[in-house]
Enzyme design. Structure first.
Site, PDB file in Angstrom:
ATOM      1  N   LYS A  82       0.799  -1.217   0.000  1.00 10.65           N
ATOM      2  CA  LYS A  82       0.000   0.000   0.000  1.00 10.65           C
ATOM      3  C   LYS A  82       0.836   1.272   0.000  1.00 10.65           C
ATOM      4  O   LYS A  82       0.427   2.301  -0.527  1.00 10.65           O
ATOM      5  CB  LYS A  82      -0.933   0.007   1.224  1.00 10.65           C
ATOM      6  CG  LYS A  82      -2.026  -1.055   1.200  1.00 10.65           C
ATOM      7  CD  LYS A  82      -2.819  -1.041   2.505  1.00 10.65           C
ATOM      8  CE  LYS A  82      -3.935  -2.075   2.495  1.00 10.65           C
ATOM      9  NZ  LYS A  82      -5.036  -1.700   1.585  1.00 10.65           N
ATOM     10  N   ASN A 131     -11.674  -8.555   3.398  1.00  7.95           N
ATOM     11  CA  ASN A 131     -11.002  -7.440   4.061  1.00  7.95           C
ATOM     12  C   ASN A 131     -11.926  -6.226   4.107  1.00  7.95           C
ATOM     13  O   ASN A 131     -12.745  -6.016   3.217  1.00  7.95           O
ATOM     14  CB  ASN A 131      -9.685  -7.100   3.354  1.00  7.95           C
ATOM     15  CG  ASN A 131      -9.828  -6.029   2.306  1.00  7.95           C
ATOM     16  OD1 ASN A 131      -9.820  -4.831   2.601  1.00  7.95           O
ATOM     17  ND2 ASN A 131      -9.994  -6.460   1.050  1.00  7.95           N
ATOM     18  N   PHE A 151      -8.767   1.697   3.101  1.00  6.47           N
ATOM     19  CA  PHE A 151      -7.724   2.619   2.621  1.00  6.47           C
ATOM     20  C   PHE A 151      -6.781   3.059   3.746  1.00  6.47           C
ATOM     21  O   PHE A 151      -6.536   4.252   3.935  1.00  6.47           O
ATOM     22  CB  PHE A 151      -8.348   3.861   1.967  1.00  6.47           C
ATOM     23  CG  PHE A 151      -8.897   3.639   0.588  1.00  6.47           C
ATOM     24  CD1 PHE A 151      -8.716   2.443  -0.080  1.00  6.47           C
ATOM     25  CD2 PHE A 151      -9.628   4.637  -0.053  1.00  6.47           C
ATOM     26  CE1 PHE A 151      -9.229   2.236  -1.355  1.00  6.47           C
ATOM     27  CE2 PHE A 151     -10.150   4.450  -1.328  1.00  6.47           C
ATOM     28  CZ  PHE A 151      -9.952   3.237  -1.970  1.00  6.47           C
ATOM     29  N   ASN A 180      -9.223   4.612  -8.083  1.00  6.28           N
ATOM     30  CA  ASN A 180      -9.959   3.543  -7.410  1.00  6.28           C
ATOM     31  C   ASN A 180     -11.276   4.100  -6.873  1.00  6.28           C
ATOM     32  O   ASN A 180     -11.292   4.846  -5.892  1.00  6.28           O
ATOM     33  CB  ASN A 180      -9.124   2.957  -6.269  1.00  6.28           C
ATOM     34  CG  ASN A 180      -9.777   1.718  -5.651  1.00  6.28           C
ATOM     35  OD1 ASN A 180     -10.917   1.383  -5.957  1.00  6.28           O
ATOM     36  ND2 ASN A 180      -9.045   1.051  -4.777  1.00  6.28           N
ATOM     37  N   SER A 196     -13.973   1.854  -6.471  1.00  5.65           N
ATOM     38  CA  SER A 196     -14.759   0.628  -6.352  1.00  5.65           C
ATOM     39  C   SER A 196     -14.536  -0.139  -5.059  1.00  5.65           C
ATOM     40  O   SER A 196     -15.070  -1.233  -4.894  1.00  5.65           O
ATOM     41  CB  SER A 196     -14.456  -0.291  -7.545  1.00  5.65           C
ATOM     42  OG  SER A 196     -13.059  -0.486  -7.686  1.00  5.65           O
ATOM     43  N   SER A 197     -13.749   0.389  -4.129  1.00  8.54           N
ATOM     44  CA  SER A 197     -13.597  -0.302  -2.847  1.00  8.54           C
ATOM     45  C   SER A 197     -14.918  -0.240  -2.085  1.00  8.54           C
ATOM     46  O   SER A 197     -15.536   0.816  -1.987  1.00  8.54           O
ATOM     47  CB  SER A 197     -12.493   0.350  -2.024  1.00  8.54           C
ATOM     48  OG  SER A 197     -12.500  -0.172  -0.702  1.00  8.54           O
ATOM     49  N   THR A 231     -15.009   2.152   1.784  1.00 10.63           N
ATOM     50  CA  THR A 231     -15.043   3.599   2.002  1.00 10.63           C
ATOM     51  C   THR A 231     -16.447   4.086   1.679  1.00 10.63           C
ATOM     52  O   THR A 231     -16.899   3.961   0.535  1.00 10.63           O
ATOM     53  CB  THR A 231     -14.012   4.316   1.113  1.00 10.63           C
ATOM     54  OG1 THR A 231     -12.699   3.870   1.475  1.00 10.63           O
ATOM     55  CG2 THR A 231     -14.095   5.817   1.278  1.00 10.63           C
ATOM     56  N   LYS A 285     -10.601   1.660 -11.834  1.00 13.17           N
ATOM     57  CA  LYS A 285     -10.865   0.322 -11.306  1.00 13.17           C
ATOM     58  C   LYS A 285     -12.321   0.242 -10.862  1.00 13.17           C
ATOM     59  O   LYS A 285     -12.780   1.047 -10.057  1.00 13.17           O
ATOM     60  CB  LYS A 285      -9.942   0.020 -10.117  1.00 13.17           C
ATOM     61  CG  LYS A 285     -10.038  -1.413  -9.610  1.00 13.17           C
ATOM     62  CD  LYS A 285      -8.909  -1.719  -8.638  1.00 13.17           C
ATOM     63  CE  LYS A 285      -8.903  -3.189  -8.239  1.00 13.17           C
ATOM     64  NZ  LYS A 285      -7.736  -3.527  -7.386  1.00 13.17           N
ATOM     65  N   ASN A 303     -12.560  -5.062  -8.703  1.00 10.94           N
ATOM     66  CA  ASN A 303     -12.202  -4.992  -7.296  1.00 10.94           C
ATOM     67  C   ASN A 303     -12.862  -6.163  -6.558  1.00 10.94           C
ATOM     68  O   ASN A 303     -13.399  -7.081  -7.186  1.00 10.94           O
ATOM     69  CB  ASN A 303     -12.663  -3.646  -6.718  1.00 10.94           C
ATOM     70  CG  ASN A 303     -11.760  -3.133  -5.607  1.00 10.94           C
ATOM     71  OD1 ASN A 303     -11.337  -3.887  -4.739  1.00 10.94           O
ATOM     72  ND2 ASN A 303     -11.480  -1.836  -5.615  1.00 10.94           N
ATOM     73  N   THR A 304     -12.841  -6.117  -5.219  1.00 11.01           N
ATOM     74  CA  THR A 304     -13.481  -7.168  -4.420  1.00 11.01           C
ATOM     75  C   THR A 304     -14.999  -7.041  -4.483  1.00 11.01           C
ATOM     76  O   THR A 304     -15.542  -6.014  -4.892  1.00 11.01           O
ATOM     77  CB  THR A 304     -13.026  -7.083  -2.953  1.00 11.01           C
ATOM     78  OG1 THR A 304     -13.348  -5.778  -2.439  1.00 11.01           O
ATOM     79  CG2 THR A 304     -11.535  -7.301  -2.849  1.00 11.01           C
ATOM     80  N   TYR A 348      -3.616 -11.365  -6.192  1.00 16.60           N
ATOM     81  CA  TYR A 348      -3.265 -10.941  -4.844  1.00 16.60           C
ATOM     82  C   TYR A 348      -3.468 -12.103  -3.875  1.00 16.60           C
ATOM     83  O   TYR A 348      -2.516 -12.599  -3.276  1.00 16.60           O
ATOM     84  CB  TYR A 348      -4.101  -9.724  -4.426  1.00 16.60           C
ATOM     85  CG  TYR A 348      -3.855  -9.207  -3.018  1.00 16.60           C
ATOM     86  CD1 TYR A 348      -3.081  -9.909  -2.101  1.00 16.60           C
ATOM     87  CD2 TYR A 348      -4.411  -8.013  -2.572  1.00 16.60           C
ATOM     88  CE1 TYR A 348      -2.856  -9.442  -0.821  1.00 16.60           C
ATOM     89  CE2 TYR A 348      -4.190  -7.535  -1.291  1.00 16.60           C
ATOM     90  CZ  TYR A 348      -3.418  -8.256  -0.425  1.00 16.60           C
ATOM     91  OH  TYR A 348      -3.197  -7.785   0.842  1.00 16.60           O
ATOM     92  N   THR A 349      -4.706 -12.563  -3.729  1.00 14.91           N
ATOM     93  CA  THR A 349      -5.026 -13.550  -2.715  1.00 14.91           C
ATOM     94  C   THR A 349      -4.226 -14.838  -2.882  1.00 14.91           C
ATOM     95  O   THR A 349      -3.689 -15.380  -1.910  1.00 14.91           O
ATOM     96  CB  THR A 349      -6.533 -13.861  -2.736  1.00 14.91           C
ATOM     97  OG1 THR A 349      -7.258 -12.641  -2.516  1.00 14.91           O
ATOM     98  CG2 THR A 349      -6.902 -14.859  -1.658  1.00 14.91           C
TER      99      THR A 349
END
Length: 494
Positions: free
Chosen positions: A179, A224, A228, A308, A310-311, A314, A353, A382-383, A455-456
């Site tokens: 990060k 997760n 951020f 970003n 699309s998290s 937030t 994203k 994203n997730t 990633y995972t």
């Protein structure tokens, strides 16, 4: 183990395998053991002679000057190793010395393969740690160079030109792992074609309360809700600036000529391509201002930039994916980037994203904005806030947050396919979500991805996964008769 056409340079004698990286540590160990053994032998010899001379052991010994006739001539009992101990010590030294001698004769590619395979032995240790603690240790290890470094060339079939840059392979590490740009050099050195750092927020923020990372190990997934957590753009800019300066110094000291017509290898951070993922602060009321600030501060160090929006962690962030909101945001960020001074290579590409939890209408709106504003690319996805099977059956799935890993694969790949068709293949897409092997990466490419991210799976399997995936992806391409990645992009939906 990665199988490539490794051919040593015939014009140079092979370097001893101990001269670089971890190999040097082996040489230091052997030298230390030899020096210590010699020192102990001399000390024991001096001690024994002194004792023997002092006790009348003869006039010719080193201790003869200490001889006194008043001391009884009794030879002391000097402790000796048992027969079993001597055999064990000799065997250990023999293994170390012979192993070191053998390692020095193998080629660099073979030794590199050993190092990557050896990382599998460490994975069980990380599994016993709290998820976030394990993550911090992994980043710290990469930052300090305690990870294997890939020295074997990537299969030529995996080479790819995107945005005027040469990717040696299309496999990248997604944002969320590093990060704060702490381990860029170590991560790129492991063999990723590109690494994306962030998300980076303008001001430092702690993110959501812990615990906030949860493993679904049997399902190969993670949930997760980090929110951020970031050290902020100033800290990240300092690290990237130091890395950029190091890269420039290496380029100026290089004597190899580069053709003006040749697509340059690597990017601003080193041998691979560096992406910078930008986020907004949780309490910020002006999202566009946050992204613009990130562009002004960090774009000079990035080979590409990512907005970003699309998290799921937030509040209100995903609302920026609406047609009007997205159009206004992209215009402002593009303007901020384009008003800066750029050299011949021009400004870094700008990507967005998006989430996997969008309706068909949402995707159509995003595609229309991307085409109208000539967006340089999209990262999909994203997730997810959904809990696809088999994750839904795991009690941990009740935790709030975004789910990544294997259960996300089908959902994100379907969104990738839709976006490839909606954009008519005119915009480079990065496929992300649920990739755990070379076959998965290949499916993403056939669905429309020019590049892929993971990633995972990397968090679970470690560095050994990277060369394994490259071999598998190359085999998939060759199996189906493709001569390059470019030929396979969108092959299922052309």
């Amino acid at each position: 183990m990665l199988v490539t056409s490794y051919i040593p340079n015939p014009t140079k004698p092979p370097l001893p395998i101990f001269r670089k990286g971890f190999e040097l540590e082996t040489e230091k160990l052997l030298a230390f053991m030899a020096a210590r053994a010699s020192r102990n032998f001399i000390k024991d010899l001096l001690y024994q002679n002194a004792k023997i001379g002092a006790l009348g052991g003869g006039g010719g010994g080193l201790g003869a000057v200490r001889h006194s006739s008043s001391v009884p001539k009794i030879r002391p009992k000097i402790p000796q190793l048992s027969k079993k101990g001597r055999i064990f010590t000799a065997a250990f030294l023999g293994i170390v010395i012979s192993g070191g001698a053998y390692a020095s004769t193998v080629d660099e590619a073979t030794f590199c393969g050993w190092l990557f395979s050896a990382t599998k032995l460490v994975n069980p240790f990380f599994a016993y740690l709290d998820a976030e603690t394990a993550h911090r240790l992994a980043v710290a290890a990469a930052a300090r160079g305690w990870v294997p470094r890939e020295k074997r060339p990537d299969p030529s079939i995996l080479g790819m030109d995107v945005w005027g840059r040469r990717f040696s392979n299309p496999i990248g590490l997604s944002a969320g792992f590093d990060k704060n740009a702490e381990a860029v050099e170590g991560l790129l050195g492991m063999g990723f074609g590109f690494v994306e750092i962030g998300s980076v927020t303008p001001a430092p923020q702690d993110g959501n309360p812990k615990p906030r990372i949860f493993r679904l190990r049997e399902e190969g997934a993670i949930i997760n809700r980090c929110g951020f957590n970031s050290e902020g753009i100033v800290a990240v800019a300092k690290r990237l600036g130091a890395q950029h300066g190091k890269r420039k110094l290496a380029e100026t000291s290089s004597t190899a000529p580069v053709s003006s017509d040749e697509v340059p290898h690597g990017g601003k951070a080193g041998p691979g391509i560096l992406g910078v993922n930008l986020g907004k602060n949780k309490t910020s009321e002006d999202a566009a201002a946050d992204y613009v600030q990130g562009v002004h501060t960090l774009s000079q160090y990035a080979d590409y930039l990512v907005i970003n929006i699309s998290s799921p962690n937030t509040p209100g962030l995903r609302k920026l994916q609406g047609r009007k909101q997205l159009k206004d945001l992209v215009k402002k960020v593009q303007a901020a980037r384009d008003e800066m001074q750029w050299g011949e290579e021009g400004p870094p590409p700008l990507l967005v994203k998006i989430a996997p939890d969008l309706s068909k209408l949402d995707l159509e709106d995003i595609a229309a904005v991307a085409l109208t504003l000539r967006l340089d690319g999209l990262i999909i996805t994203n997730t997810t806030i959904a809990r696809p099977d088999p994750a839904s059956k795991n009690p941990v799935s009740e935790e709030t947050g975004g789910l990544s890993g294997k259960p996300l694969f089908n959902l994100s790949t379907n969104v990738l396919k839709d976006m490839y068709l909606l954009t008519r293949g005119k915009i480079p897409l990065i496929g992300c979500g649920g990739i755990s092997n070379g076959e998965d990466a290949y499916k993403k490419i056939r669905a429309g991805a020019s590049l892929v991210q993971l990633y995972t799976a990397f968090a679970y399997e470690g560095p050994a996964l990277i060369p394994q995936m490259k071999v598998e992806l190359a085999e998939c391409l060759e199996r189906d008769g493709f001569k390059s990645i470019a030929e396979a992009i969108g092959a299922d939906y052309r």
